[in-house]
Design a protein around this motif. Structure first.
Motif, PDB file in Angstrom:
ATOM      1  N   TYR A 185     -55.108  12.941  35.491  1.00 57.60           N
ATOM      2  CA  TYR A 185     -54.451  14.054  36.185  1.00 57.60           C
ATOM      3  C   TYR A 185     -54.421  15.263  35.259  1.00 57.60           C
ATOM      4  N   GLU A 186     -54.766  16.404  35.803  1.00 56.49           N
ATOM      5  CA  GLU A 186     -54.662  17.630  35.032  1.00 56.49           C
ATOM      6  C   GLU A 186     -53.192  18.050  35.018  1.00 56.49           C
ATOM      7  N   ILE A 187     -52.670  18.285  33.823  1.00 55.78           N
ATOM      8  CA  ILE A 187     -51.273  18.690  33.659  1.00 55.78           C
ATOM      9  C   ILE A 187     -51.185  20.190  33.397  1.00 55.78           C
ATOM     10  N   ALA A 188     -52.070  20.690  32.555  1.00 50.81           N
ATOM     11  CA  ALA A 188     -52.097  22.114  32.215  1.00 50.81           C
ATOM     12  C   ALA A 188     -53.532  22.512  31.915  1.00 50.81           C
ATOM     13  N   ARG A 189     -53.828  23.809  32.103  1.00 49.87           N
ATOM     14  CA  ARG A 189     -55.172  24.316  31.814  1.00 49.87           C
ATOM     15  C   ARG A 189     -55.122  25.819  31.615  1.00 49.87           C
ATOM     16  N   LEU A 190     -56.157  26.337  31.035  1.00 46.64           N
ATOM     17  CA  LEU A 190     -56.399  27.771  31.049  1.00 46.64           C
ATOM     18  C   LEU A 190     -57.178  28.064  32.320  1.00 46.64           C
ATOM     19  N   ASP A 191     -56.947  29.221  32.904  1.00 46.24           N
ATOM     20  CA  ASP A 191     -57.589  29.580  34.172  1.00 46.24           C
ATOM     21  C   ASP A 191     -59.084  29.812  33.985  1.00 46.24           C
ATOM     22  N   HIS A 192     -59.854  29.379  34.947  1.00 46.85           N
ATOM     23  CA  HIS A 192     -61.280  29.664  35.015  1.00 46.85           C
ATOM     24  C   HIS A 192     -61.710  29.587  36.462  1.00 46.85           C
ATOM     25  N   TYR A 212     -66.799  24.505  24.631  1.00 43.15           N
ATOM     26  CA  TYR A 212     -67.516  25.097  23.498  1.00 43.15           C
ATOM     27  C   TYR A 212     -66.798  26.299  22.892  1.00 43.15           C
ATOM     28  N   ASN A 213     -65.812  26.859  23.621  1.00 46.75           N
ATOM     29  CA  ASN A 213     -65.021  27.951  23.045  1.00 46.75           C
ATOM     30  C   ASN A 213     -63.570  27.798  23.504  1.00 46.75           C
ATOM     31  N   LYS A 214     -62.727  28.670  23.024  1.00 52.22           N
ATOM     32  CA  LYS A 214     -61.291  28.525  23.273  1.00 52.22           C
ATOM     33  C   LYS A 214     -60.831  29.160  24.582  1.00 52.22           C
ATOM     34  N   ASP A 215     -61.778  29.468  25.461  1.00 54.37           N
ATOM     35  CA  ASP A 215     -61.435  29.932  26.806  1.00 54.37           C
ATOM     36  C   ASP A 215     -61.168  28.755  27.746  1.00 54.37           C
ATOM     37  N   TYR A 216     -61.483  27.567  27.314  1.00 59.77           N
ATOM     38  CA  TYR A 216     -61.346  26.368  28.142  1.00 59.77           C
ATOM     39  C   TYR A 216     -60.415  25.385  27.455  1.00 59.77           C
ATOM     40  N   LEU A 217     -59.446  24.877  28.223  1.00 57.60           N
ATOM     41  CA  LEU A 217     -58.458  23.970  27.653  1.00 57.60           C
ATOM     42  C   LEU A 217     -57.785  23.188  28.769  1.00 57.60           C
ATOM     43  N   TRP A 218     -57.596  21.882  28.528  1.00 61.80           N
ATOM     44  CA  TRP A 218     -56.915  21.030  29.500  1.00 61.80           C
ATOM     45  C   TRP A 218     -56.014  20.028  28.790  1.00 61.80           C
ATOM     46  N   LEU A 219     -54.890  19.740  29.418  1.00 66.77           N
ATOM     47  CA  LEU A 219     -54.057  18.600  29.060  1.00 66.77           C
ATOM     48  C   LEU A 219     -54.200  17.627  30.215  1.00 66.77           C
ATOM     49  N   LEU A 220     -54.725  16.445  29.929  1.00 67.15           N
ATOM     50  CA  LEU A 220     -54.937  15.412  30.947  1.00 67.15           C
ATOM     51  C   LEU A 220     -54.008  14.240  30.688  1.00 67.15           C
ATOM     52  N   SER A 221     -53.623  13.563  31.771  1.00 65.59           N
ATOM     53  CA  SER A 221     -52.724  12.418  31.673  1.00 65.59           C
ATOM     54  C   SER A 221     -53.105  11.372  32.722  1.00 65.59           C
ATOM     55  N   ARG A 222     -52.748  10.151  32.444  1.00 67.06           N
ATOM     56  CA  ARG A 222     -52.985   9.075  33.419  1.00 67.06           C
ATOM     57  C   ARG A 222     -51.995   9.142  34.572  1.00 67.06           C
ATOM     58  N   THR A 223     -50.947   9.918  34.412  1.00 65.99           N
ATOM     59  CA  THR A 223     -49.920  10.065  35.448  1.00 65.99           C
ATOM     60  C   THR A 223     -49.761  11.555  35.775  1.00 65.99           C
ATOM     61  N   PRO A 224     -49.218  11.887  36.943  1.00 70.53           N
ATOM     62  CA  PRO A 224     -49.076  13.295  37.332  1.00 70.53           C
ATOM     63  C   PRO A 224     -48.079  14.104  36.494  1.00 70.53           C
ATOM     64  N   LYS A 225     -47.318  13.444  35.638  1.00 68.39           N
ATOM     65  CA  LYS A 225     -46.361  14.130  34.768  1.00 68.39           C
ATOM     66  C   LYS A 225     -46.428  13.526  33.372  1.00 68.39           C
ATOM     67  N   VAL A 226     -46.088  14.357  32.380  1.00 68.04           N
ATOM     68  CA  VAL A 226     -45.998  13.868  31.004  1.00 68.04           C
ATOM     69  C   VAL A 226     -44.587  14.124  30.502  1.00 68.04           C
ATOM     70  N   PHE A 282     -48.502  19.377  22.841  1.00 74.79           N
ATOM     71  CA  PHE A 282     -49.718  20.037  23.328  1.00 74.79           C
ATOM     72  C   PHE A 282     -49.623  21.540  23.072  1.00 74.79           C
ATOM     73  N   GLU A 283     -48.532  22.152  23.501  1.00 73.13           N
ATOM     74  CA  GLU A 283     -48.372  23.602  23.347  1.00 73.13           C
ATOM     75  C   GLU A 283     -48.398  24.017  21.880  1.00 73.13           C
ATOM     76  N   GLU A 284     -47.705  23.276  21.017  1.00 70.52           N
ATOM     77  CA  GLU A 284     -47.684  23.613  19.591  1.00 70.52           C
ATOM     78  C   GLU A 284     -49.058  23.411  18.953  1.00 70.52           C
ATOM     79  N   THR A 285     -49.730  22.314  19.298  1.00 69.74           N
ATOM     80  CA  THR A 285     -51.049  22.018  18.730  1.00 69.74           C
ATOM     81  C   THR A 285     -52.054  23.092  19.107  1.00 69.74           C
ATOM     82  N   VAL A 286     -52.116  23.439  20.379  1.00 71.43           N
ATOM     83  CA  VAL A 286     -53.133  24.404  20.809  1.00 71.43           C
ATOM     84  C   VAL A 286     -52.804  25.817  20.333  1.00 71.43           C
ATOM     85  N   LYS A 287     -51.525  26.128  20.200  1.00 70.98           N
ATOM     86  CA  LYS A 287     -51.140  27.438  19.661  1.00 70.98           C
ATOM     87  C   LYS A 287     -51.621  27.566  18.216  1.00 70.98           C
ATOM     88  N   GLN A 288     -51.430  26.513  17.425  1.00 69.59           N
ATOM     89  CA  GLN A 288     -51.887  26.520  16.035  1.00 69.59           C
ATOM     90  C   GLN A 288     -53.406  26.659  15.938  1.00 69.59           C
TER      91      GLN A 288
END
Length: 182
Positions: free
Chosen positions: A45-52, A135-149, A157-163
């Protein structure tokens, strides 16, 4: 005549480089090691993403991966387009870029054109969540086996990708609606 041949060779080389560049890895990102494709297959399940553009306006997005006999992975991305009130899906194929124990694959939905699929963080114990980029930082997803994390996973996730230099302020958080509610 030689000038024409030279230009053609230059364009071919640039084409190969540009296609190859789409299977690269963003600066500072490292694919997970000891990646197990058997455990990764199934529904995510996609939990979060950057828009594309190819997911714009979608909710309830899932990705289903299934290992094939030839070692490739079939990919089925599915999402509900809210404005159109209908489900859409795209089928593709994924292959390892090099080492099959490294979380770096290339995915194609359009014939010979591949894009990088980099799993850079993974719950290696249970394969319950994955952080994925391209291949670049315009694409990003947080995926999970369940609809919520959990809040802890979301915060990590937010802290890791911000860094790593991703635009955390631009993240879209998914709503998962049940098919019976549509």
């Amino acid at each position: 005549m030689l000038k024409g041949q030279f230009l053609r060779i230059v364009f071919i080389i640039l084409g190969v480089i540009s296609v190859g560049g789409c299977t690269g890895i963003p600066e500072g990102v490292q694919p997970v090691k000891s990646f197990d494709i058997q455990r990764y297959q199934g529904v995510w399940y996609e939990i979060a993403r950057l828009d594309h553009r190819f997911e714009r306006g979608m909710d309830s997005v899932t990705a289903t991966y299934e290992l094939q006999n030839d070692g490739t992975m079939s990919v089925l991305n599915r999402g509900y387009v809210v404005e159109e009130r209908q489900w859409k899906q795209a089928e593709g194929v994924a292959k390892f870029v090099s080492d099959p124990t490294l979380g770096h694959l290339k995915v194609s939905f359009f014939g010979p054109f591949y894009g990088s699929y980099v799993v850079f963080k993974l719950d290696k114990e249970n394969y319950e969540y994955a952080y994925v980029t391209s291949y670049n930082k315009d694409y990003l997803w947080l995926l999970s086996r369940t609809p919520k994390v959990s809040e802890a996973v979301l915060k990590d996730f937010e802290e890791t990708v911000k860094q790593l230099g991703y635009s955390v302020d631009e993240l879209i958080y998914m709503k998962h609606i049940m098919a019976k509610n549509l």
